[in-house]
Scaffold this motif. Structure first.
Motif, PDB file in Angstrom:
ATOM      1  N   ARG A  56       0.821  -1.214   0.000  1.00 41.53           N
ATOM      2  CA  ARG A  56       0.000   0.000   0.000  1.00 41.53           C
ATOM      3  C   ARG A  56       0.854   1.263   0.000  1.00 41.53           C
ATOM      4  O   ARG A  56       0.557   2.234  -0.689  1.00 41.53           O
ATOM      5  N   LYS A  57       1.944   1.247   0.778  1.00 35.58           N
ATOM      6  CA  LYS A  57       2.802   2.433   0.804  1.00 35.58           C
ATOM      7  C   LYS A  57       3.558   2.592  -0.506  1.00 35.58           C
ATOM      8  O   LYS A  57       3.789   3.712  -0.968  1.00 35.58           O
ATOM      9  N   LEU A  58       3.941   1.469  -1.117  1.00 36.95           N
ATOM     10  CA  LEU A  58       4.622   1.527  -2.403  1.00 36.95           C
ATOM     11  C   LEU A  58       3.774   2.268  -3.431  1.00 36.95           C
ATOM     12  O   LEU A  58       4.302   3.001  -4.282  1.00 36.95           O
ATOM     13  N   CYS A  59       2.471   2.094  -3.346  1.00 37.46           N
ATOM     14  CA  CYS A  59       1.564   2.678  -4.342  1.00 37.46           C
ATOM     15  C   CYS A  59       1.404   4.187  -4.200  1.00 37.46           C
ATOM     16  O   CYS A  59       0.845   4.828  -5.102  1.00 37.46           O
ATOM     17  N   ILE A  60       1.880   4.772  -3.104  1.00 33.53           N
ATOM     18  CA  ILE A  60       1.767   6.221  -2.956  1.00 33.53           C
ATOM     19  C   ILE A  60       3.115   6.917  -3.056  1.00 33.53           C
ATOM     20  O   ILE A  60       3.199   8.133  -2.951  1.00 33.53           O
ATOM     21  N   GLY A  62       6.458   8.617  -4.532  1.00 30.69           N
ATOM     22  CA  GLY A  62       6.634   9.478  -5.696  1.00 30.69           C
ATOM     23  C   GLY A  62       5.352  10.119  -6.151  1.00 30.69           C
ATOM     24  O   GLY A  62       5.119  10.277  -7.357  1.00 30.69           O
ATOM     25  N   LYS A  63       4.493  10.496  -5.191  1.00 30.47           N
ATOM     26  CA  LYS A  63       3.185  11.087  -5.493  1.00 30.47           C
ATOM     27  C   LYS A  63       2.368  10.179  -6.398  1.00 30.47           C
ATOM     28  O   LYS A  63       1.671  10.625  -7.315  1.00 30.47           O
ATOM     29  N   GLY A  64       2.457   8.875  -6.126  1.00 33.85           N
ATOM     30  CA  GLY A  64       1.690   7.909  -6.884  1.00 33.85           C
ATOM     31  C   GLY A  64       2.350   7.460  -8.160  1.00 33.85           C
ATOM     32  O   GLY A  64       1.797   6.622  -8.883  1.00 33.85           O
ATOM     33  N   ARG A  65       3.572   7.966  -8.431  1.00 29.81           N
ATOM     34  CA  ARG A  65       4.278   7.599  -9.660  1.00 29.81           C
ATOM     35  C   ARG A  65       5.396   6.597  -9.402  1.00 29.81           C
ATOM     36  O   ARG A  65       5.896   5.982 -10.326  1.00 29.81           O
ATOM     37  N   CYS A  66       5.824   6.450  -8.146  1.00 32.09           N
ATOM     38  CA  CYS A  66       6.820   5.459  -7.733  1.00 32.09           C
ATOM     39  C   CYS A  66       8.211   5.754  -8.303  1.00 32.09           C
ATOM     40  O   CYS A  66       8.603   5.218  -9.353  1.00 32.09           O
ATOM     41  N   VAL A 119      14.203   7.811 -11.630  1.00 30.94           N
ATOM     42  CA  VAL A 119      13.656   6.781 -12.504  1.00 30.94           C
ATOM     43  C   VAL A 119      12.233   6.428 -12.074  1.00 30.94           C
ATOM     44  O   VAL A 119      11.988   6.164 -10.884  1.00 30.94           O
ATOM     45  N   PHE A 120      11.305   6.400 -13.034  1.00 33.57           N
ATOM     46  CA  PHE A 120       9.901   6.082 -12.783  1.00 33.57           C
ATOM     47  C   PHE A 120       9.441   5.012 -13.773  1.00 33.57           C
ATOM     48  O   PHE A 120      10.044   4.850 -14.839  1.00 33.57           O
ATOM     49  N   PRO A 121       8.365   4.298 -13.446  1.00 34.57           N
ATOM     50  CA  PRO A 121       7.744   3.468 -14.485  1.00 34.57           C
ATOM     51  C   PRO A 121       7.244   4.381 -15.602  1.00 34.57           C
ATOM     52  O   PRO A 121       6.766   5.490 -15.335  1.00 34.57           O
ATOM     53  N   ALA A 122       7.387   3.929 -16.848  1.00 31.24           N
ATOM     54  CA  ALA A 122       7.017   4.779 -17.983  1.00 31.24           C
ATOM     55  C   ALA A 122       5.554   5.183 -17.937  1.00 31.24           C
ATOM     56  O   ALA A 122       5.183   6.257 -18.406  1.00 31.24           O
ATOM     57  N   SER A 123       4.724   4.337 -17.354  1.00 27.50           N
ATOM     58  CA  SER A 123       3.292   4.643 -17.262  1.00 27.50           C
ATOM     59  C   SER A 123       2.996   5.735 -16.250  1.00 27.50           C
ATOM     60  O   SER A 123       1.919   6.336 -16.275  1.00 27.50           O
ATOM     61  N   GLY A 124       3.949   5.978 -15.328  1.00 26.87           N
ATOM     62  CA  GLY A 124       3.717   6.944 -14.256  1.00 26.87           C
ATOM     63  C   GLY A 124       2.740   6.453 -13.212  1.00 26.87           C
ATOM     64  O   GLY A 124       2.205   7.245 -12.433  1.00 26.87           O
ATOM     65  N   PRO A 127       0.893   1.605  -8.984  1.00 26.09           N
ATOM     66  CA  PRO A 127       0.266   0.274  -8.854  1.00 26.09           C
ATOM     67  C   PRO A 127       0.778  -0.739  -9.874  1.00 26.09           C
ATOM     68  O   PRO A 127       0.724  -1.943  -9.626  1.00 26.09           O
ATOM     69  N   GLU A 128       1.277  -0.265 -11.013  1.00 26.46           N
ATOM     70  CA  GLU A 128       1.805  -1.203 -11.999  1.00 26.46           C
ATOM     71  C   GLU A 128       3.094  -1.856 -11.506  1.00 26.46           C
ATOM     72  O   GLU A 128       3.407  -2.994 -11.874  1.00 26.46           O
ATOM     73  N   VAL A 129       3.849  -1.148 -10.684  1.00 23.65           N
ATOM     74  CA  VAL A 129       5.057  -1.729 -10.083  1.00 23.65           C
ATOM     75  C   VAL A 129       4.651  -2.854  -9.132  1.00 23.65           C
ATOM     76  O   VAL A 129       5.222  -3.947  -9.156  1.00 23.65           O
ATOM     77  N   LEU A 130       3.664  -2.573  -8.295  1.00 23.36           N
ATOM     78  CA  LEU A 130       3.189  -3.589  -7.365  1.00 23.36           C
ATOM     79  C   LEU A 130       2.630  -4.795  -8.107  1.00 23.36           C
ATOM     80  O   LEU A 130       2.904  -5.951  -7.728  1.00 23.36           O
ATOM     81  N   ALA A 131       1.863  -4.551  -9.152  1.00 24.42           N
ATOM     82  CA  ALA A 131       1.273  -5.657  -9.908  1.00 24.42           C
ATOM     83  C   ALA A 131       2.358  -6.549 -10.506  1.00 24.42           C
ATOM     84  O   ALA A 131       2.239  -7.784 -10.502  1.00 24.42           O
TER      85      ALA A 131
END
Length: 437
Positions: A56-60, A62-66, A119-124, A127-131
């Motif tokens: 849950r904390k991972l998903c928030i 980087g302001k939700g961008r991870c 570095v961020f997931p390209a999708s921004g 939750p995609e990181v967690l998935a």
């Protein structure tokens, strides 16, 4: 290629039942990475997460961008952690930014690098990181049990034998990785439980306090500009009248003080200084691209060319409208004064304010609102080569629980993944060696 999947798949046999069991307390980035790496090595892994679902904390973050990590070279990277950063050297040598990016690439997660090496997931989308991590863990055969808060580490003859969960259930385990996170953002499950578990097992905990936290300031000026965000601001930190640090970047005015990246960067040192009862002052240079001479020339030119206009209108060329009344008041000027009537000494006061907007720091927001928890497990009691406890056999640590923390930019999340990777690999190697002995 990073080894992200089990090397082979085979039916469950009697020998599988005899595999050593590793318990991982905490389903954050450190715990999930540790669990998967240990499972890849061939041990039975159970993740115990107090919340219904992990991450849950991972998903928030980087302001939700991870903000996954930073591409800064290792010496610079370690420098962001301050005095305790050297503890992470071994973990980073084993699993660092290139390995983490390769790991996620193998999981099908594309990343992008932005300003400052972040570095961020390209999708921004965090939750995609967690998935991606959850899919990987399922493929690795890791069991995740949500709603399992641990209330005690079970020990026998100085070795971990399992854990007792809230509600009375006892789970046997041959080793335990504590990766329960810090004490910030408690609604995500990060409530500092791991500290008391470690203390009960004999470890010392460096007093926890907020890091990367907004600050409180004296007076009403910031409240009058609440929610105003500024870029390219130079902030100088003075402690007991002496300059001790400075940072450049973005800040935000709040109802009771200051926030934003540049403030968070300085906040850890400020929190510790306030505990010591010392005086903390921040000087904001609102025009760092102009030295005193160039700024004075700019003011003289503007005041002359627009001499018949109110000074409040002229200053709109230099400041956001929310700041103009504060600038005039603190410079001893009235809103309707015509620009052409401003005397030399008045212009000097305004120029000085623009380069030295002074705010006295009186406190900080609570730990629950901090991005990171400072303090934690004393790293002198943890082997940096393995993340193993030096006091309790079969006990390992990973992530924010450890007394290592950095400023913003992806550094803390990389530390969580790296220490989790090392703890999982090390615990599995030790368990399998014991089984073969």
């Amino acid at each position: 290629m990073i080894n992200t999947l089990p090397a082979r798949h085979r039916p469950v046999s009697d020998s599988d039942q005899k595999r050593p069991r590793l318990l991982v307390a905490g389903g954050g980035p450190a715990g999930l990475m540790a669990a998967g790496q240990a499972a890849l090595a061939g041990v039975d892994v159970v993740v115990l997460e107090k919340m219904p679902r992990p991450g849950r904390k991972l998903c928030i973050t980087g302001k939700g961008r991870c903000n996954l990590t930073n591409v800064a070279p290792l010496p610079d990277f370690l420098g962001h952690f301050g005095p305790t950063g050297s503890f992470l050297r071994q973990a980073f040598h084993r699993f660092f930014t290139p390995e983490l990016l390769g790991f996620f690439e193998d999981l099908g997660l594309t990343t992008i690098t932005e300003r400052g090496g972040r570095v961020f997931p390209a999708s921004g989308k965090a939750p995609e990181v967690l998935a991606a991590l959850e899919r990987w863990l399922r493929q690795c055969g890791v069991t995740i049990r949500g709603g399992h808060a641990i209330e005690r580490v079970c020990l026998k003859d100085g070795r971990v034998t399992g854990v007792r969960c809230a509600g009375g259930e006892t789970l046997a385990g041959d080793a335990l990785i504590l990766a329960t996170g810090g004490a910030s953002y408690p609604l995500t499950g990060s409530t500092g439980d791991g500290y008391s578990l470690a203390e009960a097992a004999g470890h010392h905990v460096v007093p926890i306090r907020p890091a990367l936290v907004p600050l409180l300031t004296a007076g009403s000026a910031t409240g009058r500009m609440s929610d105003l965000q500024l870029r390219n601001i130079l902030v100088r930190l003075f402690i007991d009248g002496k300059k001790r640090a400075e940072a450049f970047g973005e800040l935000t005015f709040t109802e009771d003080g200051l926030g934003g990246p540049v403030i968070l960067t300085l906040s850890s040192r400020i929190v510790d200084t306030l505990v010591e009862g010392r005086t903390v002052v921040l000087l904001l240079d609102l025009k760092p691209a102009l030295d005193e001479h160039k700024l004075d020339a700019r003011l003289r030119r503007d005041f002359e060319h627009r001499r018949l206009e109110p000074i409040s209108s002229v200053l709109r060329g230099l400041l956001p409208k929310e700041m103009v009344p504060v600038a005039l008041e603190e410079s001893g000027l009235t809103t309707e004064r015509l620009a052409g009537t401003i005397r030399s000494e008045e212009r000097k006061r305004l120029r000085h304010w623009l380069k030295n907007f002074r705010l006295t720091v009186t406190g900080h927001r609570p730990l629950a609102e901090a991005i990171v928890t400072a303090g934690g497990i004393d790293t002198r009691e943890v082997d940096p080569r393995t993340m193993a406890s030096r006091l309790v056999r079969g006990l390992y640590f990973a992530g924010e629980m450890l007394d290592v923390q950095a400023d913003t930019g992806g550094y803390n999340l990389q530390a969580a993944f790296s220490t989790g990777w090392l703890a999982g690999r090390s615990a599995a190697a030790s368990l399998l060696a014991d089984m073969e002995a």
